[in-house]
Design a protein around this motif. Structure first.
Motif, PDB file in Angstrom:
ATOM      1  N   ALA A 163       0.840  -1.209   0.000  1.00 43.69           N
ATOM      2  CA  ALA A 163       0.000   0.000   0.000  1.00 43.69           C
ATOM      3  C   ALA A 163       0.873   1.256   0.000  1.00 43.69           C
ATOM      4  O   ALA A 163       0.593   2.229  -0.717  1.00 43.69           O
ATOM      5  N   ASP A 164       1.939   1.246   0.791  1.00 34.46           N
ATOM      6  CA  ASP A 164       2.845   2.398   0.839  1.00 34.46           C
ATOM      7  C   ASP A 164       3.516   2.633  -0.508  1.00 34.46           C
ATOM      8  O   ASP A 164       3.707   3.770  -0.945  1.00 34.46           O
ATOM      9  N   ILE A 165       3.883   1.554  -1.182  1.00 30.45           N
ATOM     10  CA  ILE A 165       4.592   1.670  -2.467  1.00 30.45           C
ATOM     11  C   ILE A 165       3.721   2.352  -3.514  1.00 30.45           C
ATOM     12  O   ILE A 165       4.171   3.263  -4.218  1.00 30.45           O
ATOM     13  N   ILE A 166       2.459   1.926  -3.615  1.00 30.02           N
ATOM     14  CA  ILE A 166       1.614   2.536  -4.655  1.00 30.02           C
ATOM     15  C   ILE A 166       1.274   3.985  -4.293  1.00 30.02           C
ATOM     16  O   ILE A 166       1.132   4.839  -5.177  1.00 30.02           O
ATOM     17  N   LYS A 167       1.193   4.299  -3.001  1.00 32.93           N
ATOM     18  CA  LYS A 167       0.993   5.691  -2.604  1.00 32.93           C
ATOM     19  C   LYS A 167       2.203   6.540  -3.010  1.00 32.93           C
ATOM     20  O   LYS A 167       2.056   7.654  -3.510  1.00 32.93           O
ATOM     21  N   LYS A 168       3.394   5.991  -2.767  1.00 36.20           N
ATOM     22  CA  LYS A 168       4.621   6.703  -3.158  1.00 36.20           C
ATOM     23  C   LYS A 168       4.647   6.891  -4.681  1.00 36.20           C
ATOM     24  O   LYS A 168       5.027   7.962  -5.190  1.00 36.20           O
ATOM     25  N   ALA A 169       4.208   5.870  -5.416  1.00 39.33           N
ATOM     26  CA  ALA A 169       4.170   5.953  -6.878  1.00 39.33           C
ATOM     27  C   ALA A 169       3.215   7.046  -7.339  1.00 39.33           C
ATOM     28  O   ALA A 169       3.489   7.748  -8.323  1.00 39.33           O
TER      29      ALA A 169
ATOM     30  N   VAL B 278       8.495   5.276 -13.392  1.00 39.59           N
ATOM     31  CA  VAL B 278       8.212   5.881 -12.074  1.00 39.59           C
ATOM     32  C   VAL B 278       7.698   4.830 -11.090  1.00 39.59           C
ATOM     33  O   VAL B 278       8.172   4.736  -9.949  1.00 39.59           O
ATOM     34  N   MET B 279       6.741   4.023 -11.521  1.00 36.93           N
ATOM     35  CA  MET B 279       6.134   3.046 -10.608  1.00 36.93           C
ATOM     36  C   MET B 279       7.138   1.972 -10.179  1.00 36.93           C
ATOM     37  O   MET B 279       7.148   1.542  -9.020  1.00 36.93           O
ATOM     38  N   GLU B 280       7.986   1.546 -11.115  1.00 44.30           N
ATOM     39  CA  GLU B 280       8.927   0.481 -10.795  1.00 44.30           C
ATOM     40  C   GLU B 280      10.074   0.955  -9.917  1.00 44.30           C
ATOM     41  O   GLU B 280      10.778   0.149  -9.306  1.00 44.30           O
ATOM     42  N   HIS B 281      10.265   2.280  -9.821  1.00 46.65           N
ATOM     43  CA  HIS B 281      11.351   2.821  -8.995  1.00 46.65           C
ATOM     44  C   HIS B 281      10.830   3.625  -7.808  1.00 46.65           C
ATOM     45  O   HIS B 281      11.564   4.426  -7.222  1.00 46.65           O
ATOM     46  N   ALA B 282       9.568   3.392  -7.442  1.00 46.08           N
ATOM     47  CA  ALA B 282       8.996   4.113  -6.294  1.00 46.08           C
ATOM     48  C   ALA B 282       9.775   3.804  -5.020  1.00 46.08           C
ATOM     49  O   ALA B 282      10.032   4.693  -4.194  1.00 46.08           O
ATOM     50  N   VAL B 283      10.167   2.542  -4.836  1.00 45.00           N
ATOM     51  CA  VAL B 283      11.049   2.136  -3.730  1.00 45.00           C
ATOM     52  C   VAL B 283      12.025   1.106  -4.282  1.00 45.00           C
ATOM     53  O   VAL B 283      11.773   0.490  -5.319  1.00 45.00           O
ATOM     54  N   GLY B 284      13.127   0.889  -3.563  1.00 46.99           N
ATOM     55  CA  GLY B 284      14.099  -0.106  -3.986  1.00 46.99           C
ATOM     56  C   GLY B 284      13.908  -1.406  -3.216  1.00 46.99           C
ATOM     57  O   GLY B 284      13.910  -1.398  -1.979  1.00 46.99           O
TER      58      GLY B 284
END
Length: 878
Positions: free
Chosen positions: A803-809, A853-859
């Motif tokens: 959930a956090d990842i898609i919010k960051k995206a 952008v979406m694939e690099h929202a977090v590592g």
């Protein structure tokens, strides 16, 4: 005064409630459907029966004295689902709160406790009412004792007096056990006489009175086959009668004088209702429960009701509260504003504020800091007046949510109470609810709103300190706060709905429903009400002779899970299931969406709930666009009605592929999972190979389906019961699948063990971005509570991190669109998918930057993978 004793069969009522109500969760993630149903029943009983004495009897364990007679007694029963087991401690706590006695007795069943106490009570002149979901107890009916059996859910009952039993069966209560001896009872694994059903048993008992006399008169009975069965299974019949007989001489230690009932203390019951999140029951119990005591001096509140907005009422930092009353589909109008700062406290009516250029300039001035409650809602409401809210530096709602997502947040007063700030009425207490809801006169309204601003000012420092202590400032300021304004954009802008397409779909569905209806009538060779379970049951099981898999108290079961098992037995079943699916689409999604299209904009403006779920996921309401049933072709096609709002534009959708499994691989550091994702293998095929020990070419579609269910089930902390339900297999088989999975992926197994240890040490678990979920039950001595908390500890970091990842995206995507100066707009977030509308000439750049952008929202240790598609409608963007 007449004494009245109420005896409740605790296990039976809890089971009935669990299976009668949908699987509900409260804000702490605890399943509550059985507790809720039990409570509803209890409230009704106390109100209607007004007992002088009351007791709830529970089964003490699996083994009873009856097992010495027949070791297979109740042998066919499945293990209690953990989703129900975890609710029993709360039911017991509920009874304690109500001051109601509860009792269990080793080696005996609840029935025996009830049988013994009811006989004692009858001897002492009591009137007795027994409440159960089990008709076995009807044998206890007498002139003084009525047995209420639940039906149709939990609150409706059928009253069994001796007269009713005579009218229904033509028998006396004593003959119920003779009937059980003859026909047996599959639910308790009482064998009876094979081939003898209820009708035959009743007929024999009407003629010969008792089982013993039936067996002594076999020669006088007509029917060779029946005679042979009775002769062959004499001993089994007598044993069955013994098993079915409720003992009335159990060594019960509790005395009638110890179970007297004098009513309950409202505060005790309110406490457990609040803990369980039973707000509607709380309102019934105490309509004024939101009125708070005078613990904190807020009496000396001084404010000014502004008649003309001037710049001198504002400072560089202001507590700014906007009061909005909502309707069903979008934000209704603002009813007032309050501003508190070092210059004083001020109230602005809507009419005065929104017409003021001075107010608009201040609201849109980024340099003027504003501390608010619910920035998203405030921004959406102001946009209706052509004003954009800028300069928000703190959002009390989001801060409170991050600090403890388990706490329900209704308004400022609810947050204030947690921090001792109690001299503030809740909105429900102030405005009223339902038909009594009204807006008070302006001075009273102004006082209420100014108090809210004072409370926000008081609470900000406390919550900010907690965020800092929890290392959650980044989560708050860099994720949730910026996201709130992106969501406000999405809500305000909405998504275009092609009404003609939606209406055409409705007409098509109506036509198809009529065709299917005609086909069903043709297959049945008669017309009937397809939506009537009773009429449908007669057609399927009596006329067409399909096998009866399950019966309910009102007749044959025609529920979807039962019919699905009969799907290959007759063409009519497929047609009926399809008829139901299309009927739900028509009523819920076609007609429902048509009602929610805003006539001014031609769009639906769904509301994204940012401060609701404990995992951090967004949810969608009014309408819920995350729940369109896309597994059904006709459901997917509903997305054809969602179109771009401008000519020459398209819908562009991008979704994360198996994001939760990728997060699991990262968090668990499981080598096999990481390798599978790094090599871009089909993870479900890979799991099937591991679990079934076969090569890739040997993996069947069923193996892959089972592997997929286990893969995603592990992420959600699925139990053997849950997996067995989704795959239509036994719980034993489901348990084996889970065990094999954990052997195949030792990193996952270690993670699940380690995270539980960590949760016990800390009392909470965290996502990759430090979102917390507190688990007070993780150290409970109660096995069921502890087990639930352990499952939650395992799956929350995975779901919450996704959930956090898609919010960051979403935040990164908004920034990238702005940087690239694109016209593309983000419209929706649906689970792991982002939906945009874009001009056709921007598609090529979107194909590049959206996955980037979406694939690099977090590592992560594994690559995130994004799939995209686009087309003239949401349906085509698949």
């Amino acid at each position: 005064m007449n004494n009245k004793l109420v005896l409740i069969d605790g296990n039976s009522i809890a089971y009935r409630a669990f299976f009668a109500l949908p699987l509900l969760n409260n804000d702490k993630g605890i399943h509550t459907n059985a507790i809720y149903g039990f409570t509803m029943m209890l409230m009704r009983i106390l109100e209607e029966e007004k007992p002088s004495h009351i007791l709830v009897a529970f089964d003490a364990g699996k083994t009873t004295f009856r097992h010495k007679t027949f070791s297979e007694y109740k042998g066919g029963r499945q293990k209690t689902p953990p989703e129900l087991s975890e609710q029993f401690p709360f039911i017991r706590d509920l009874l304690k709160a109500y001051g109601i006695s509860q009792y269990e007795l080793e080696n005996y069943e609840a029935d025996d406790i009830i049988g013994t106490l009811s006989l004692q009570a009858e001897k002492e002149g009591f009137m007795v009412k027994i409440i159960s979901g089990d008709k076995d107890l009807t044998q206890l009916s007498s002139e003084q004792t009525t047995v209420s059996i639940t039906k149709k859910g939990i609150t409706e009952t059928e009253e069994y007096s001796p007269l009713h039993i005579q009218e229904k069966y033509g028998l006396t209560p004593d003959q119920i056990i003779d009937m059980k001896g003859l026909m047996g009872d599959s639910s308790d694994n009482i064998p009876g006489v094979p081939g003898v059903g209820e009708k035959t048993a009743i007929k024999l008992l009407k003629e010969f009175t008792t089982l013993e006399q039936v067996l002594a008169s076999i020669d006088q009975i007509s029917g060779k086959k029946l005679k042979e069965k009775l002769e062959e299974f004499k001993d089994q019949a007598l044993m069955s009668k013994v098993l079915a007989t409720i003992t009335r001489e159990a060594p019960v230690q509790i005395k009638l004088e110890e179970i007297g009932y004098e009513g309950y203390q409202t505060e005790h019951v309110k406490g457990i209702f609040k803990e369980l999140g039973f707000n509607s029951l709380l309102d019934k119990l105490d309509p004024d429960h939101n009125l708070v005591e005078d613990h904190q001096p807020l009496d000396n509140i001084h404010f000014e009701q502004i008649k003309e907005v001037t710049a001198d009422i504002f400072t560089d930092e202001n507590i700014f509260y906007i009061e909005i009353l909502e309707d069903n589909y979008h934000y209704a109008d603002i009813i007032g504003f309050s501003i508190v700062n070092e210059k004083g406290s001020f109230f602005l009516s809507t009419e005065i504020a929104v017409k003021s250029d001075v107010f608009k300039v201040w609201a849109e001035d980024e340099s003027k800091k504003k501390i608010v409650y619910d920035a998203k809602r405030s921004e959406v409401a102001l946009r209706h007046h052509g004003i954009h809210l800028k300069g928000v530096t703190f959002d009390l709602l989001l801060a409170s949510y991050i600090v403890n997502p388990a706490e329900a947040i209704d308004d400022v007063a609810e947050i204030g109470k947690r921090y001792g700030f109690e001299r503030l009425q809740s909105d429900e207490a102030f405005y009223g609810k339902g038909a009594k809801r009204k807006i008070p006169e302006e001075t009273e309204l102004a006082d209420h709103l100014v108090r809210k601003s004072v409370a926000i000012d008081f609470l900000k420092e406390k919550l900010e300190n907690e965020l800092k202590e929890n290392q959650q400032l980044e989560l708050f300021y860099e994720l949730e706060m910026p996201l709130s304004f992106i969501l406000a954009d999405m809500e305000s802008y909405g998504i275009k709905v092609d009404l003609d397409t939606l209406k055409r779909m409705g007409a098509d569905l109506t036509g198809r429903l009529k065709d299917i209806e005609a086909k069903i009538y043709e297959l049945a060779n008669e017309t009937f009400n397809i939506n009537s379970p009773k009429q449908l049951g007669v057609i399927l099981y009596e006329k067409m002779g399909l096998p009866v898999l399950k019966k309910t108290k009102t007749g044959y079961s025609t529920s979807a899970d039962v019919l699905e098992k009969l799907e290959n037995d007759h063409e009519i079943i497929k047609q009926i299931l399809h008829f139901r699916q299309l009927g739900k689409l028509q009523s819920t999604y076609i007609e429902g969406l048509l009602k929610m299209v805003n006539p001014k904009t031609g769009k639906v403006h769904t509301r994204f709930n940012q401060a609701l779920t404990q995992t951090g996921r967004l949810s969608s309401t009014d309408p819920n666009l995350q729940n369109i049933p896309i597994r059904l072709e006709e459901g997917r096609k509903i997305r054809e009605a969602f179109v771009p709002s401008e000519e020459g534009w398209v819908i562009f959708a991008a979704d994360y592929s198996q994001i939760e499994l990728r997060v699991l691989a990262h968090i668990a550091s499981d080598e096999k999972l990481i390798e599978a994702f790094q090599e871009d293998q089909d993870i479900h095929t890979k799991t099937a190979m591991e679990v079934f020990h076969v090569g890739e070419t040997e993996v069947t579609s069923q193996m892959r389906r089972h592997a997929k269910a286990v893969n995603f089930g592990i992420v959600y902390g699925i139990s053997d019961y849950g997996l067995s339900q989704s795959l239509a297999i036994t719980r034993k088989e489901a348990g084996k699948f889970i065990d094999r999975y954990l052997i195949s992926y030792p990193g996952v197994k270690n993670y699940m063990e380690d995270i539980v240890v960590e949760a016990k040490q800390k009392g909470y678990v965290s996502t990759l971005l430090q979102r917390r979920r507190y688990l007070p039950e993780i150290t409970s001595r109660n096995f069921n509570l502890r087990s639930f908390a352990e499952r939650t500890a395992m799956n929350t970091p995975i779901q919450g991190s996704a959930a956090d990842i898609i919010k960051k995206a979403m935040i990164d995507m908004a920034e990238r669109l702005k940087k690239e100066e694109l016209k593309t707009r983000l419209l929706l977030q649906v689970h792991d998918e982002l939906i945009f509308e874009a001009p056709e000439d921007e598609i090529e750049i979107l194909k590049k930057i959206v996955p980037e952008v979406m694939e690099h929202a977090v590592g992560l240790k594994v690559p995130l993978k994004v799939d995209y598609a686009y087309g003239p409608t949401w349906f085509d963007a698949k």
